[in-house]
Design a protein around this motif. Sequence first.
Motif, PDB file in Angstrom:
ATOM      1  N   CYS A 122      -8.870 -13.733 -13.288  1.00 33.50           N
ATOM      2  CA  CYS A 122     -10.685 -12.740 -13.908  1.00 33.50           C
ATOM      3  C   CYS A 122     -10.725 -12.236 -15.108  1.00 33.50           C
ATOM      4  O   CYS A 122      -9.964 -10.811 -14.715  1.00 33.50           O
ATOM      5  N   VAL A 153     -13.279  -9.476 -15.868  1.00 34.51           N
ATOM      6  CA  VAL A 153     -14.602  -9.432 -15.907  1.00 34.51           C
ATOM      7  C   VAL A 153     -15.760  -8.956 -16.579  1.00 34.51           C
ATOM      8  O   VAL A 153     -16.524  -8.785 -16.796  1.00 34.51           O
ATOM      9  N   VAL A 159     -16.352 -13.294 -13.033  1.00 35.40           N
ATOM     10  CA  VAL A 159     -16.706 -12.810 -11.867  1.00 35.40           C
ATOM     11  C   VAL A 159     -16.936 -13.605 -11.100  1.00 35.40           C
ATOM     12  O   VAL A 159     -16.569 -13.646  -9.591  1.00 35.40           O
ATOM     13  N   PRO A 189     -12.595  -1.560  -8.085  1.00 35.27           N
ATOM     14  CA  PRO A 189     -12.645  -2.608  -9.270  1.00 35.27           C
ATOM     15  C   PRO A 189     -11.805  -1.645 -10.411  1.00 35.27           C
ATOM     16  O   PRO A 189     -12.471  -0.258 -11.036  1.00 35.27           O
ATOM     17  N   VAL A 249     -18.337  -6.674 -10.923  1.00 38.88           N
ATOM     18  CA  VAL A 249     -17.495  -6.858  -9.681  1.00 38.88           C
ATOM     19  C   VAL A 249     -17.538  -6.838  -8.969  1.00 38.88           C
ATOM     20  O   VAL A 249     -17.993  -7.274  -7.352  1.00 38.88           O
ATOM     21  N   SER A 254      -9.610  -5.629  -8.938  1.00 38.12           N
ATOM     22  CA  SER A 254      -9.771  -6.217 -10.367  1.00 38.12           C
ATOM     23  C   SER A 254      -8.872  -5.262 -10.850  1.00 38.12           C
ATOM     24  O   SER A 254      -8.506  -4.537 -10.303  1.00 38.12           O
TER      25      SER A 254
END
Length: 264
Positions: free
Chosen positions: A60, A62, A68, A91, A128, A11
């Motif tokens: 996405c 988060v 997510v 993440p 995540v 992420s």
Amino acid sequence: MKIDGRSFVISGGASGLGLATARTLISSGASVAILDLNEETGAKAVASLGGAPSAKFFPCDVSFTDSVSSAVSAVTSWIKEIGKPLAGIIPAAGVGAPGLILDKRLNPVSLDSIDFVLNINLRGTLDVTRQFLPLLAKSEPYGPDKERGVVVMVASSAAFEGQMGQVAYAASKGAVASMTLPMARDLARFGIRVVTIAPSMFDSAMTAMMSDKVREGLQKAMEFPARAGQPEEFASLVKQTIENVMLNGVVIRLDGATRMPSKL
């Protein structure tokens, strides 16, 4: 853990530390799912990484659990398609919003600003991680230790020496550091390791917004090397963390002996 032939989720992977990590893992034979907000930036990142099947972008946010969840579903399908089992969750999405807890006019920092930082840096990291963990736990165990994979989280030197105006940021990164060991203990039964890296000032989209005065002040606090870290140096440590099975439940400082002063 073997990197070649495995897939990883990052992420905040479309820029900065996340993008450098994706590039390093792909060069070692991995495929990487890039999660980020901006689709245009994500598309450019994937193109720079060589495109499919080495990398694929998944939009996405988060800070929203439904976003997510949608990314997890899409990444799961992609992993089945390319045939590379998930081996790591990274993440790396993060933000900073400086603000004194109480300014000179006696105004407390806004709760919206606090929520913004905590929702991305802490809640987003947890969400995540927790939503991808079932997929990671289903991967076939690898090697004599029967390892399934690793979670590599990102803290900051602010977790230990937060400066003025960093209450929310330090709280978010301190929490990430603090949850490393209990998460490793929770996941040990599944053969999943947890490691957190705590970098000092690194060249990234976040630090690019700093004024020259702030940047120069931070560099004066550095020991050796007296410069900002490079994303590739962070990515190199992520790679070593993935490959070294004895790294678990630990927070690794990556700061060139820097200890930040209370103010610049």
